[in-house]
Design a protein around this motif. Structure first.
Motif, mmCIF file in Angstrom:
data_model
loop_
_atom_site.group_PDB
_atom_site.id
_atom_site.type_symbol
_atom_site.label_atom_id
_atom_site.label_comp_id
_atom_site.label_asym_id
_atom_site.label_seq_id
_atom_site.Cartn_x
_atom_site.Cartn_y
_atom_site.Cartn_z
ATOM 1 N N PRO A 183 54.582 40.789 -43.258
ATOM 2 C CA PRO A 183 54.522 39.887 -42.098
ATOM 3 C C PRO A 183 53.177 40.020 -41.387
ATOM 4 O O PRO A 183 52.588 41.095 -41.332
ATOM 5 C CB PRO A 183 55.671 40.383 -41.204
ATOM 6 C CG PRO A 183 56.604 41.082 -42.143
ATOM 7 C CD PRO A 183 55.734 41.709 -43.189
ATOM 8 N N VAL A 184 52.714 38.916 -40.836
ATOM 9 C CA VAL A 184 51.419 38.888 -40.165
ATOM 10 C C VAL A 184 51.586 39.336 -38.717
ATOM 11 O O VAL A 184 52.554 38.968 -38.047
ATOM 12 C CB VAL A 184 50.814 37.467 -40.220
ATOM 13 C CG1 VAL A 184 49.512 37.382 -39.443
ATOM 14 C CG2 VAL A 184 50.594 37.053 -41.674
ATOM 15 N N LEU A 236 51.405 31.737 -43.038
ATOM 16 C CA LEU A 236 52.040 31.528 -44.338
ATOM 17 C C LEU A 236 51.122 31.975 -45.464
ATOM 18 O O LEU A 236 51.551 32.626 -46.424
ATOM 19 C CB LEU A 236 52.401 30.051 -44.515
ATOM 20 C CG LEU A 236 53.534 29.499 -43.641
ATOM 21 C CD1 LEU A 236 53.624 27.987 -43.807
ATOM 22 C CD2 LEU A 236 54.857 30.150 -43.992
ATOM 23 N N ALA A 237 49.839 31.618 -45.357
ATOM 24 C CA ALA A 237 48.878 31.976 -46.404
ATOM 25 C C ALA A 237 48.635 33.476 -46.440
ATOM 26 O O ALA A 237 48.601 34.090 -47.519
ATOM 27 C CB ALA A 237 47.555 31.234 -46.173
ATOM 28 N N ALA A 238 48.466 34.096 -45.281
ATOM 29 C CA ALA A 238 48.159 35.525 -45.230
ATOM 30 C C ALA A 238 49.325 36.376 -45.692
ATOM 31 O O ALA A 238 49.142 37.401 -46.364
ATOM 32 C CB ALA A 238 47.748 35.919 -43.810
ATOM 33 N N GLU A 239 50.541 35.961 -45.369
ATOM 34 C CA GLU A 239 51.708 36.723 -45.829
ATOM 35 C C GLU A 239 51.843 36.646 -47.350
ATOM 36 O O GLU A 239 52.262 37.607 -47.997
ATOM 37 C CB GLU A 239 52.973 36.203 -45.154
ATOM 38 C CG GLU A 239 54.207 37.038 -45.454
ATOM 39 C CD GLU A 239 55.399 36.694 -44.588
ATOM 40 O OE1 GLU A 239 56.526 37.062 -44.968
ATOM 41 O OE2 GLU A 239 55.213 36.054 -43.536
ATOM 42 N N ALA A 240 51.458 35.491 -47.932
ATOM 43 C CA ALA A 240 51.491 35.367 -49.382
ATOM 44 C C ALA A 240 50.452 36.258 -50.054
ATOM 45 O O ALA A 240 50.638 36.701 -51.184
ATOM 46 C CB ALA A 240 51.259 33.906 -49.787
ATOM 47 N N THR A 244 42.563 34.494 -48.277
ATOM 48 C CA THR A 244 42.115 35.194 -49.477
ATOM 49 C C THR A 244 40.916 36.084 -49.188
ATOM 50 O O THR A 244 40.717 37.116 -49.850
ATOM 51 C CB THR A 244 41.783 34.163 -50.578
ATOM 52 O OG1 THR A 244 42.985 33.488 -50.954
ATOM 53 C CG2 THR A 244 41.194 34.820 -51.814
ATOM 54 N N LEU A 245 40.119 35.718 -48.183
ATOM 55 C CA LEU A 245 38.982 36.555 -47.780
ATOM 56 C C LEU A 245 39.440 37.873 -47.146
ATOM 57 O O LEU A 245 38.632 38.782 -46.969
ATOM 58 C CB LEU A 245 38.100 35.801 -46.782
ATOM 59 C CG LEU A 245 37.253 34.661 -47.342
ATOM 60 C CD1 LEU A 245 36.644 33.848 -46.193
ATOM 61 C CD2 LEU A 245 36.148 35.207 -48.244
#
Length: 531
Positions: free
Chosen positions: A327-328, A318-322, A301-302
């Motif tokens: 895609p990361v 998973l968190a960053a793609e959300a 989130t940051l």
């Protein structure tokens, strides 16, 4: 050097009886002990929540019609385990087409009390407090979308009051509010700042103000280790080796034999016995997860410029793609894609079957240390590095930090440069803190190495990351959207009113090629949620 005390951050002290965390992401992907399911007094569940409630015998979204009486009487119903998740259904829509924010929050308050009763004796295995994950309720089929600003204010107040009213010794549960859109997330953080702005102590401001400034400018990189994945229930190193040894046929050594060895040597023996490919497959079976931790969600989130980890799992991805919807980029394998989140994995990646565990693998990695260190050092030189959930004992991290410190001393020995990063430990590390003096600010979240104390300290780190994300957020993508008008001060509402004709003009569109000025004004209005 004396380590800073993380409890100087006001929200950590305020969250002792229960806390609300806020992340941008996907409720489906975050790991929690229980999940809140929106419904109405009839028990109707929309298809969006199928992943929570499951399907009926016809393959459609399971409905909760058998719980109508409970929903009408108490505003919510505890469903208990459904598949792999425990669920709390909450009536967010009411009994008719007429719904109100006040009525909905009354039902939410009753539902939180039910959760309290159910989780009172709940002892989570891998986190300090039970965690309830919930979406921003009432703004979809709850018919309150036009009052999203009011919903945000009242939902936050309802959760806050629930925690404040706890008995002093009651530690209760925590809530994570998962926001699906950038505008909802920005609006929630704006609302939180308006009611959560106690002054920091002067000593705390000396190291926290620069950290917030770097985060706001997009100059923050994050480093994390196994601590970020701990709440997912991943096994300890000794448990991992024991699991793999049991899968080997006719393996002559016991788990106790392996425990007497250095972990790298134990891994070397197991890899030789199993074969590299089979070992990697078993590692993926044991460590693979389809959800991310709260820590991963807060870090993503940051929106850091870069994430760096010694972990093998995909929790952060998973968190960053959300967060980004893209895609990361995983380094050093992928080509950098504009707009995507980026992570540098120092010890390999489970999905790629390339992990660094055995002694020969660590020796081979030494040849690649220079470019990997260079990426970290670039972040330290031109930005700021925040390290959590790691002992900072990895050789690549240590060498990179030492070389940056030595460079600073060589350039100007009488005027050392400002610290290049911040490290937060979950237990006292005086020797490590001394080694980092001059390169990093060091803060400690806990005062003991006891497991229960470390888990409480890990929760404090999450509270800190949540505070940092709240202070970092400067997105105003909601201010010209009338749904959020309740969040604006009278002065800001007046400014928004004056911009409305301009917003309406550009929202209508116009023929012809837009000029550079048209494009700039359109971009300005888009940043304010106007078009």
């Amino acid at each position: 050097m004396t380590a800073h005390d993380l409890s100087d951050v006001p929200t950590i002290r305020a969250g002792e009886k229960g806390a609300v965390f806020v992340v941008r992401g996907d409720l489906k992907r975050i790991d929690a002990d229980a999940y809140l399911v929106p419904t109405d007094s009839n028990g109707t569940v929309e298809d969006a929540w199928r992943f929570l409630v499951g399907v009926d015998e016809r393959g459609g979204t399971r409905q909760l019609w058998e719980h109508q009486d409970e929903l009408s009487r108490q505003g919510g119903v505890w469903l208990g385990p459904v598949g792999e998740r425990s669920l709390m259904a909450v009536d967010v829509g009411g009994a008719s087409r007429v719904n109100s924010v006040d009525d909905m929050t009354v039902r939410l308050a009753k539902s939180l009390a039910i959760v309290d009763e159910r989780l009172e004796s709940w002892v989570p295995h891998d986190r300090a407090r039970p965690l309830l994950a919930m979406p921003l309720i009432g703004v979809g089929e709850g018919q309150l979308a036009d009052e999203t600003g009011d919903v945000i204010l009242e939902v936050l107040a309802c959760i806050r009051e629930h925690f404040v009213e706890r008995p002093p010794a009651d530690r209760g549960f925590d809530v994570v509010l998962v926001c699906f859109s950038d505008s909802d997330y920005a609006a929630v953080q704006h609302a939180r700042r308006s009611v959560s702005s106690p002054e920091l102590p002067a000593e705390a401001r000396r190291w926290l103000d620069p950290l917030v400034a770097h985060a706001r400018r997009g100059e923050l990189a994050v480093v994390f280790g196994a601590g970020a994945s701990a709440s997912l229930g991943l096994p300890l190193w000794s448990e991992l080796l024991a699991d793999i040894s049991r899968r080997l046929d006719d393996f002559p050594m016991t788990a106790q034999d392996l425990a007497t060895l250095d972990p790298i040597d134990a891994a070397t023996i197991l890899i030789e016995a199993a074969g590299t490919d089979q070992f990697a497959t078993w590692m993926n079976d044991i460590l693979g997860r389809d959800r991310h931790s709260l820590t991963h969600g807060l870090l993503a989130t940051l929106r850091p410029s870069l994430a760096i980890t010694t972990n093998y799992d995909q929790g952060y991805e998973l968190a960053a793609e959300a967060v980004t919807g893209r895609p990361v980029t995983v380094l050093p394998w992928d080509t950098v894609t504009p707009g995507s989140a980026r992570i540098l994995k120092l010890h390999g990646d489970l999905q790629r079957g390339q992990i660094v565990l055995s002694r020969d693998q660590f020796v081979a990695m030494a040849a690649f240390r220079r470019p990997l260190s260079g990426i970290l050092q670039e972040r330290m030189m031109i930005g700021h590095v925040l390290a959590v959930g790691t002992s900072m004992g990895d050789s690549t991290l240590v060498h990179a930090a030492e070389e940056v410190r030595a460079l600073g001393q060589a350039v100007d020995p009488l005027n050392p440069r400002a610290t290049s990063g911040t490290v937060i430990f979950t237990s006292p590390q005086p020797a490590r803190a001394r080694l980092m003096q001059g390169t990093f600010d060091v803060a400690t979240a806990g005062q003991s190495s006891d497991l229960a104390a470390v888990r409480e300290a890990a929760r404090d780190v999450d509270l800190f990351l949540d505070w940092l994300a709240m202070r970092q957020s400067s997105d105003l993508s909601f201010v010209l959207d009338p749904r959020y008008r309740a969040l604006l001060t009278d002065e800001d509402a007046e400014v928004a009113l004056r911009l409305e004709p301009l917003r309406d003009h550009y929202a209508a569109g116009h023929s012809g090629e837009p000029s550079e000025l048209d494009q700039a004004v359109h971009a300005f209005l888009r940043r304010l949620g106007g078009v």
